[in-house]
Design a protein around this motif. Structure first.
Motif, short mmCIF file in Angstrom:
data_model
loop_
_atom_site.label_atom_id
_atom_site.label_comp_id
_atom_site.label_asym_id
_atom_site.label_seq_id
_atom_site.Cartn_x
_atom_site.Cartn_y
_atom_site.Cartn_z
N GLU A 119 -24.88 20.28 22.37
CA GLU A 119 -24.85 21.23 23.80
C GLU A 119 -23.44 21.84 23.79
N HIS A 120 -22.52 21.17 23.53
CA HIS A 120 -21.12 21.99 23.49
C HIS A 120 -21.17 23.13 22.35
N PHE A 121 -21.73 23.15 21.38
CA PHE A 121 -21.97 24.21 20.38
C PHE A 121 -22.72 25.28 21.06
N LYS A 122 -23.96 25.01 21.80
CA LYS A 122 -24.52 26.00 22.50
C LYS A 122 -23.63 26.76 23.63
N GLN A 123 -23.01 25.66 24.39
CA GLN A 123 -22.20 26.25 25.54
C GLN A 123 -21.05 27.43 24.98
N ARG A 124 -20.52 26.94 23.77
CA ARG A 124 -19.39 27.68 23.35
C ARG A 124 -19.87 29.01 22.66
N SER A 125 -21.25 28.89 22.25
CA SER A 125 -21.76 30.17 21.76
C SER A 125 -21.84 31.03 22.86
N LEU A 126 -22.23 30.72 24.05
CA LEU A 126 -22.49 31.68 25.11
C LEU A 126 -21.23 32.21 25.65
N VAL A 127 -20.06 31.25 25.61
CA VAL A 127 -18.66 31.95 26.22
C VAL A 127 -18.17 32.90 24.83
N HIS A 128 -18.60 32.62 23.74
CA HIS A 128 -18.18 33.73 22.44
C HIS A 128 -18.91 34.75 22.71
N LEU A 129 -20.12 34.97 23.05
CA LEU A 129 -21.12 35.91 23.57
C LEU A 129 -20.40 36.85 24.43
N GLN A 130 -19.92 36.05 25.37
CA GLN A 130 -19.32 36.97 26.51
C GLN A 130 -18.08 37.63 26.43
N MET A 131 -17.43 36.78 25.31
CA MET A 131 -15.91 37.40 24.67
C MET A 131 -16.30 38.38 23.55
#
Length: 86
Positions: free
Chosen positions: A33-45
């Motif tokens: 779940e942390h990888f999934k959430q971090r991927s969303l942050v990376h996408l936004q950035m």
């Protein structure tokens, strides 16, 4: 409608969210779940390479994820974006 100030605030929140997720992954490096959430942050950035890596890791850790199809769709979009840069 978002104001410029709220938009600026959102952009500043992403690095903080990324830092938090990085710390969470240090303490629990196998939490999908942390990888999934971090991927969303990376996408936004717009960190597309990092987003791709995190999406792939999430799918590897969660082969039977209920959202697998959606994540694969996101991953294909990221890969298409990266391919367009070459």
């Amino acid at each position: 409608f978002p104001t410029r100030r709220s938009s600026d605030l959102g952009r500043r929140a992403y690095p903080k969210a990324l830092q938090t997720l990085n710390l969470l992954l240090v303490s629990n490096p196998e939490d999908p779940e942390h990888f999934k959430q971090r991927s969303l942050v990376h996408l936004q950035m717009r960190n597309m390479q990092a987003a791709r890596t995190d999406l792939e890791t999430y799918l590897r850790l969660m082969p039977d994820a209920l959202d697998r199809e959606e994540i694969q769709k996101q991953l294909r979009a990221v890969q298409d974006f990266l391919a367009g840069l070459n």
